[in-house]
Design an enzyme around this catalytic site. Structure first.
Site, short mmCIF file in Angstrom:
data_model
loop_
_atom_site.label_atom_id
_atom_site.label_comp_id
_atom_site.label_asym_id
_atom_site.label_seq_id
_atom_site.Cartn_x
_atom_site.Cartn_y
_atom_site.Cartn_z
N CYS A 54 0.83 -1.22 0.00
CA CYS A 54 0.00 0.00 0.00
C CYS A 54 0.85 1.25 0.00
CB CYS A 54 -0.94 -0.01 1.20
SG CYS A 54 -2.02 1.42 1.29
N CYS A 59 -1.65 1.80 -2.82
CA CYS A 59 -2.62 2.87 -2.57
C CYS A 59 -2.01 4.27 -2.57
CB CYS A 59 -3.30 2.66 -1.21
SG CYS A 59 -3.64 0.95 -0.78
N LYS A 62 -0.42 5.41 -5.97
CA LYS A 62 -1.54 5.45 -6.92
C LYS A 62 -2.38 6.70 -6.73
CE LYS A 62 -5.19 3.48 -5.68
NZ LYS A 62 -6.10 2.41 -5.18
N TYR A 193 -9.89 -3.26 -10.10
CA TYR A 193 -9.54 -1.95 -9.53
C TYR A 193 -8.31 -1.34 -10.22
CZ TYR A 193 -12.16 -2.57 -5.05
OH TYR A 193 -13.09 -2.73 -4.08
N GLU A 458 -25.96 16.27 -0.88
CA GLU A 458 -27.34 16.41 -0.40
C GLU A 458 -28.31 15.55 -1.20
OE1 GLU A 458 -29.30 20.25 -1.05
OE2 GLU A 458 -27.73 20.74 -2.50
#
Length: 469
Positions: A54, A59, A62, A193, A458
């Site tokens: 990671c 992660c 990336k 992914y 919202e």
């Protein structure tokens, strides 16, 4: 090193450590630090990536590259808000690459200091099992044997590349961050992914980008409408999507470029090919066969609810085991493991059904809970609330990017069982929605929540009319 008194020696002095962790990734480091906080004697063995995939090749870099790629759109969007640039912006790959490397080194230092500050011994080398309580650490050709009351396997996953003629010419995610030259023409093989993220990243940085996937649609397992919406948005941004086709072979041309032949007969000439074709449990050289620890059909290490393998003193967690291959999952499992084995608390299984996740393609995907398809299989009746719209930002930017938001509700209980979004900062927004889904809140709870105006968020609390049942 002290010798083991017995396989079940109860005295702390029977072993060098109470816990020896193999692998200094997110799960391994968290388990080591939390176990050490209980007073346990802990060591971590790592031979490659301090901080794990990671931090080093996953992660973190990336996301940094994704930020860089988003500037491309931001420069275009700025004109509609009155910003004028005297010359078209240019991108320098070396600056991004080298700044990323500096940041990773900084993070490596933080991880080392965290371990040292917690009283954890860092063993620099590759460790392998040689007994229920013993490991051998290899460092610069020298071998040292250590013993531990418990051994935790936390070596994560490793990129896997299918075999075909020229497959050795393909890069993996371990290499793609550090290319010497920026690939003006880039091809990604895969549909998960990593594939869609890197296709978006290199497209955003300026590459002529192709994504090749053998299936009919990428992101298998995600909500079908989310997949279709993402496909349309990525195509609008210029990613060349090829479904139902695979790579037949790759050859190097005299120019140094790569000639890629596809199974449908098409030929593409590119500068780099990334094989984002999945990861497999990183078990090579761990010595599992020494203890007859066999892998399951998916190549994972089987464990029970206490993270124990068939050998009770040998534990495993994270990407080595079955379950979502996500850093936060490994972190959560590490906390559970320490609770069980060092606080002696009863196992409290992690709820794997409400784990939120994000895909940092462009635009981002954020999702938690059940897809529409999974909900229809699980419940007698559901209500689907969905909207897609041009966000306020793009009323002036001129961009035709749209946002998708979607809630899945169990009709019998009114509980929101799934929430999905495709759009800018979807991951940031879905993190908050995930708390509501995890807590089992109802659609009425959403309806009674006052929205923040003007925001895209919202929309999640103003969806009143079901789109379908």
């Amino acid at each position: 090193m002290s010798e083991t008194m017995s396989d079940t020696g109860s005295a702390k002095t029977a072993h060098d450590y109470d816990l020896l962790v193999i692998g200094a990734g997110s799960g391994g480091v968290r388990a080591a630090r939390m176990a050490a906080a209980t007073g346990a004697r802990v060591a971590v063995a790592e031979d490659r990536y301090l901080g794990g995939t990671c931090v080093n090749v996953g992660c973190v870099p990336k996301k940094l590259y994704s930020y860089a790629a988003h500037f491309h759109d931001s420069f275009d969007d700025a004109a509609g808000f009155g910003w004028q640039m005297s010359a078209p912006p240019t991108f320098d790959w070396a600056t991004l690459r080298d700044n990323k490397t500096s940041e990773i080194k900084r993070l490596n230092g933080i991880y080392q200091r965290m371990l040292e500050g917690a009283g954890v011994t860092l063993l620099n080398g590759r460790a392998r099992l040689v007994g229920p309580h013993q490991v051998v650490l290899t460092q610069e050709g020298q071998e040292t044997t250590y013993s531990a009351e418990k051994i935790l396997l936390a070596t994560g996953g490793w990129p896997w590349v299918p075999e075909f003629p020229g497959s050795e010419l393909a890069l993996t995610s371990n290499q793609v961050f550090d290319l010497e030259r920026f690939p003006e023409r880039f091809l990604v093989l895969g549909g998960g992914y990593i594939a869609v993220e890197f296709a978006s990243i290199f497209n955003g940085l300026g590459s002529d980008t192709h994504l090749i996937y053998r299936g009919e649609m990428f992101l298998k397992g995600f909500d079908q409408e989310v997949r279709e919406f993402t496909r349309a948005e990525m195509a609008k941004k210029g990613v060349n999507l090829h479904f139902g086709v695979n790579i037949a072979r790759i050859d190097t041309l005299e120019s140094g470029a790569l000639k890629v032949e596809l199974t449908n007969g098409d030929v593409l000439e590119v500068d780099a090919v990334l094989a984002a074709t999945g990861r497999k449990a990183n078990t090579a050289g761990l010595g599992l066969d020494t203890l007859q620890i066999e892998l399951d059909a998916d190549g994972k290490v089987p464990v029970d609810a206490q993270f124990q393998t068939r050998v009770p003193s040998v534990l495993a967690l994270g990407d080595l085991t079955a379950g979502p291959e996500l850093t936060p999952v490994a972190l959560a499992e590490a906390m559970q493991l320490v609770d069980i084995h060092f606080h002696q608390r009863a196992p409290r299984p992690l709820d794997y059904h409400t784990i939120p996740t994000a895909v940092f393609c462009h635009p981002n995907i954020g999702t938690v809970g059940l897809s529409e398809e999974a909900a229809r299989e699980q419940f007698d009746g559901i209500r689907v609330y969905r909207t897609d719209f041009k966000p306020m930002k793009h009323t002036l930017s001129g961009s035709d990017e749209r946002v998708l938001m979607k809630l899945i509700v169990d009709d019998a209980t009114d509980v929101v069982v799934g929430a999905h979004m495709v759009g800018e900062e979807a991951g940031e927004l879905i993190q908050g929605i995930a708390i509501a889904v995890r807590a089992g809140l109802t659609k009425e709870d959403f309806d009674r929540t006052v929205g923040i105006h003007p925001t895209a968020a919202e929309e999640f609390v103003t969806l009143r009319t079901p789109s379908r049942y």
